[in-house]
Design a protein around this motif. Structure first.
Motif, PDB file in Angstrom:
ATOM      1  N   LYS A 123       2.146   6.435  -7.083  1.00 37.47           N
ATOM      2  CA  LYS A 123       1.157   7.600  -7.353  1.00 37.47           C
ATOM      3  C   LYS A 123       1.298   8.987  -7.136  1.00 37.47           C
ATOM      4  O   LYS A 123       1.245   9.996  -7.896  1.00 37.47           O
ATOM      5  N   GLU A 154       0.815  -1.061   0.101  1.00 39.29           N
ATOM      6  CA  GLU A 154      -0.388   0.019   0.078  1.00 39.29           C
ATOM      7  C   GLU A 154       0.862   1.295   0.219  1.00 39.29           C
ATOM      8  O   GLU A 154       0.610   2.184  -0.686  1.00 39.29           O
ATOM      9  N   TYR A 176       2.237   1.513  -3.524  1.00 38.06           N
ATOM     10  CA  TYR A 176       1.343   2.172  -4.319  1.00 38.06           C
ATOM     11  C   TYR A 176       1.249   3.533  -4.041  1.00 38.06           C
ATOM     12  O   TYR A 176       0.871   4.312  -5.294  1.00 38.06           O
ATOM     13  N   LYS A 177       0.999   4.260  -3.048  1.00 37.62           N
ATOM     14  CA  LYS A 177       0.812   5.422  -2.761  1.00 37.62           C
ATOM     15  C   LYS A 177       2.162   6.210  -3.116  1.00 37.62           C
ATOM     16  O   LYS A 177       2.015   7.591  -3.631  1.00 37.62           O
ATOM     17  N   TYR A 193       5.796  14.955   2.458  1.00 39.95           N
ATOM     18  CA  TYR A 193       5.472  13.897   1.841  1.00 39.95           C
ATOM     19  C   TYR A 193       6.641  12.737   1.545  1.00 39.95           C
ATOM     20  O   TYR A 193       6.592  11.689   1.726  1.00 39.95           O
TER      21      TYR A 193
END
Length: 841
Positions: free
Chosen positions: A716, A709, A712-713, A775
């Motif tokens: 993206k 996960e 994936y993030k 981030y």
């Protein structure tokens, strides 16, 4: 012409010696009364007898004794005499009344005491005659019909012949024949003993019938079902035999044989009784024995009255569809064990596998017959079929030798068919090819490349059918382009979207981060559930408990997942290959396949992101400040490199050191040691279970999903950074966002209705750059934390497994005598150590 009823008159001509020259009887035999006269009862008219008190004189005692013996000759035929008559409460026309006789009061006491003993023969004769007539009905089955025949045969050929040829002959021709001689002859010929044994058999059967009529069949069925679960949970091969635990209302088949066998045990030491009972058992068991031979030799089940130990659940089906007839469920459920009347020699409680071998022998022969479409299987004529008597078969090791002989024959025929005609090893390799990507990497890469967009989208039940059709269409196009005639799996392969995510499917097989072992999986998730199930009191309670367990095991999706988490391959294995590659094995194939596809997908996702992060002009722009280059650009590349390495190391380890090693070991071990079909079936399931229970797909699976996960993030986040990076540099902003170059703007692939045509340096410094730093650091730190947790769990698994292996060797070294077990355990520890080292570099 008027037809009048004619009354038939039958006379029994016992012997030519009983006739004079004119053809009339000199003295009608006693046996003739059974045909020529109706039985008398207390309501019938009685002949006037000569008073016994007039024969009390000692000189006339022989006359009285002769009259009494004459009566006894009638009594032992079930008829009443002049001085010994039916009790007033008895009617010979009633089936349930035990005959009772009354003796004249004035009879001499010494004669009367002997009469009481001899009268029992007449009672037994009446009871045995009535029961043999009753049990001759078809509903009682062949075994009880055969017992009825044996009783009638004994009564006619032994008992009545003894009465006529011995007792009656002595009475007529021996002037000194006394009542004591009468009794001694019956004892000397063991007539009384054999009649009593037959009566004991019948009384035990009658008692069993009455108990079955009175019992609660539903509750008894449940009790047997629960006992069966407890029994089979301890079965040494770990095999679960499907059984029918219901009780029939009529005792027949094996129940009758068990009664006879138990009676033999009760009479041990009495040679005459044992020989007689064994003779009866051998005769009564003829039809049961024939059914056993027919099942073991030809796989045929000829059981019209449902009394054999094997039953056909589809016997009463008029029409069976081809899908059902050749489905894998038929193999499991068509032929099952009938527990009612199961002989002690086939009990599971002692750990014996006789019953399993008997069941499997017939099933395997049926597979061969259905596959070759033949009715009769060939038998080696050079090896004569030895058929010992039923009693001899059940003694010593004869039964094991006999069953093993036919079990080995059935397995050899079946294995020859699979390995030579169906090329089983090639078929399993094809499954490995399409499910695990074995020597099929190009096809897998093409599939991911063609469907990457759809696989990355979040799954929605609304798009379920549309996406499924699209995936299947791409697969069909791939099939046409390849046209591999020998690849039967490719022809049967379908791509589907499961209604459950992979996390939810795997979680059903995991309990407290450990896979449930095979013995527990038959009962539920753990021992606690298994014990609670055994506490159920009836079927309704058991059903409620199981439904409650199912409801409690339902998991809610923690988050919406991409489509790759739902995609799976489906192959309906054709008959007879589905006998070895069972539905259980195919579910395991699917779970392993879905895990490898997840690894391949995230590896491809990171590869695509690598092009973005290393080849895109915006990411390669040299005008960024050192802070942006070091803390954002470089850090994203380092984090991406770590993620890429993590996924590829696990993918390589799982593909080569787990899947390939286990599958190769399975084929090599089965070729050397697979002497029967069950060996192949269990070895395949064990191989797949070893792959599934590897730490990556069991203990560490949830942690991997969290890392996936994050990946994936992160990917993206990387693909969405082009526009953001342009906003923090005036040159990039002027080049891509000011709309001076429309084609460059299209490359951004972003559409913003509130476009800004002027670079905002203050927003870039105070807002955008801090957000990118936040981030980037967050993604990097989150991945490092989860990766460290994964490594810690991996180390814990490795050290615990190594310690457990050493302890097991010390406690039970014989367990590791098998080279297969030793090699598997050693390789597993070594490969796990290699994975730890590779991830730690």
């Amino acid at each position: 012409m008027e037809i009048k009823d004619v009354e038939d008159n039958v006379k029994l001509l016992e012997s030519i010696n009983d006739l004079d020259l004119s053809g009339d009887f000199l003295d009608p035999p006693f046996l003739g009364r059974q045909v020529n006269y109706q039985p008398l009862s207390n309501t019938d008219s009685k002949i006037k007898t000569y008073p016994l008190n007039l024969l009390s004189d000692p000189k006339q005692s022989r006359i009285q004794e002769s009259l009494v013996v004459h009566d006894l000759l009638n009594i032992i035929l079930g008829l009443e005499g002049a001085y010994i008559r039916y009790n007033n409460a008895y009617s010979p026309y009633s089936d349930n009344t035990i005959p009772e006789f009354k003796i004249a009061k004035m009879m001499d006491s010494s004669l009367k005491s002997i009469c009481h003993r001899i009268i029992k023969l007449g009672q037994l004769y009446i009871i045995l005659t009535k029961l043999s007539e009753k049990w001759s009905d078809l509903k009682y089955g062949k075994t009880l019909q055969r017992l009825s025949f044996e009783i009638r045969h004994f009564l006619h050929e032994t008992y009545l012949k003894f009465v006529v040829d011995t007792l009656e002959n002595e009475y007529k021709n021996n002037p000194t024949f006394t009542i004591r001689d009468f009794e001694q002859l019956t004892n000397a010929h063991d007539i009384s003993k054999k009649m009593r044994l037959l009566y004991d058999i019948c009384s035990k059967i009658q008692k069993e019938m009455e108990e079955r009529q009175a019992m609660d069949h539903m509750q008894e069925d449940f009790n047997n079902f629960m006992n069966d679960l407890k029994e089979q949970s301890q079965f040494k091969n770990g095999m679960i035999l499907v059984t029918d635990t219901s009780l029939q209302s009529i005792a027949k088949g094996g129940i009758i044989l068990k009664i006879l066998k138990n009676l033999i045990q009760e009479n041990l030491g009495d040679r005459v009784s044992i020989e007689f009972l064994k003779t009866i058992l051998n005769s009564v068991a003829i039809d049961y024995y024939k059914m056993l031979n027919s099942w073991l030799i030809q796989g045929e089940l000829e059981d019209p009255y449902e009394e054999f130990m094997i039953m056909d659940t589809m016997k009463n089906e008029d029409t069976i569809s081809s899908t059902l007839k050749f489905g894998d469920r038929v193999w499991d459920t068509q032929y099952i064990i009938r527990k009612d009347g199961l002989l002690d020699e086939f009990s599971l409680s002692d750990g014996s596998d006789r019953l399993f071998k008997v069941l499997m022998t017939g099933k395997l022969l049926n597979v061969v017959k259905m596959s070759y479409n033949i009715v009769q299987l060939p038998i080696d004529e050079t090896e004569p079929i030895e058929t010992p008597t039923f009693v001899d078969l059940m003694e010593s090791t004869n039964l094991d030798i006999y069953i093993d002989k036919w079990y080995k024959r059935a397995n050899k025929m079946c294995l020859d068919m699979y390995l030579e005609n169906y090329d089983l090893i090639h078929f399993i390799r094809l499954l490995q090819k399409h499910y695990f990507g074995y020597q099929n990497g190009n096809h897998l890469h093409k599939f991911l490349s063609k469907n990457m967009f759809d696989l990355t989208r979040y799954y929605s039940s609304k798009n379920h059918e549309h996406l499924e059709l699209r995936f299947q269409g791409n697969l069909e196009a791939e099939k046409l382009s390849r046209q591999d005639e020998d690849d039967i799996v490719l022809k049967l392969l379908n791509l589907q979207l499961d209604t459950q995510s992979f996390e939810k499917v795997v979680s059903q097989y995991i309990n407290e981060s450990n896979f449930v072992n095979s013995s527990e999986s038959a009962f539920g998730n753990n021992n606690m559930k298994k014990d609670s199930i055994f506490e159920a009191s009836n079927f309704q309670t058991l059903r409620e408990m199981l439904v409650e367990d199912v409801e409690s095991d339902k998991l809610t999706e923690k988050s919406i997942k991409s489509t790759i988490h739902y995609i799976q391959h489906e192959v309906i294995i054709p008959f007879p290959l589905n006998v070895i590659v069972t539905r259980t094995s195919m579910v395991q194939f699917q779970i392993i396949s879905r895990y490898t596809y997840l690894l391949q997908y995230y590896s491809k996702l990171l590869d695509d992101t690598w092009y973005e992060i290393n080849k895109n002009l915006i990411w390669r722009y040299n005008g960024f400040s050192m802070e942006i280059k070091r803390n954002i650009i470089q850090k994203c590349r380092i984090t991406h490199n770590k993620m890429n390495k993590f996924v590829k190391v696990i993918l390589e380890y799982y593909s080569q050191n787990v899947i390939e090693a286990e599958m190769t070991n399975f084929i090599n071990f089965s070729n050397l040691n697979g002497t029967n079909i069950i060996d192949w079936q269990l070895n395949l399931q064990e191989c797949l279970t070893n792959i599934m229970t590897n730490c990556c797909l069991s203990q560490m699976f949830q942690m991997q999903l969290q890392i996936f996960e994050i990946i994936y993030k992160f990917c993206k986040f990387i693909t969405s950074m082009r526009r953001t990076l342009c906003k923090i540099d005036p040159i990039l902003f002027d080049r891509y966002l000011s709309h001076k170059n429309e084609s460059d703007y299209n490359d951004i692939k972003e559409h913003d209705e509130t476009k800004s045509y002027i670079f905002n340096e203050e927003e870039a410094i105070s807002k955008i750059i801090p957000e990118l730093l936040y981030y980037t650091n967050g993604m990097s730190n989150s991945f490092e934390q989860h990766r460290a947790a994964f490594m810690e769990g991996l180390n814990h698994y490795y050290h615990r497994n190594r310690t457990a292996t050493k302890s097991a060797k010390n406690i039970n070294p014989s367990f590791f005598n098998s080279s297969n077990t030793t090699t598997t355990t050693t390789n597993s520890n070594y490969n796990t150590e290699r994975l730890i080292n590779a991830l730690g570099q």
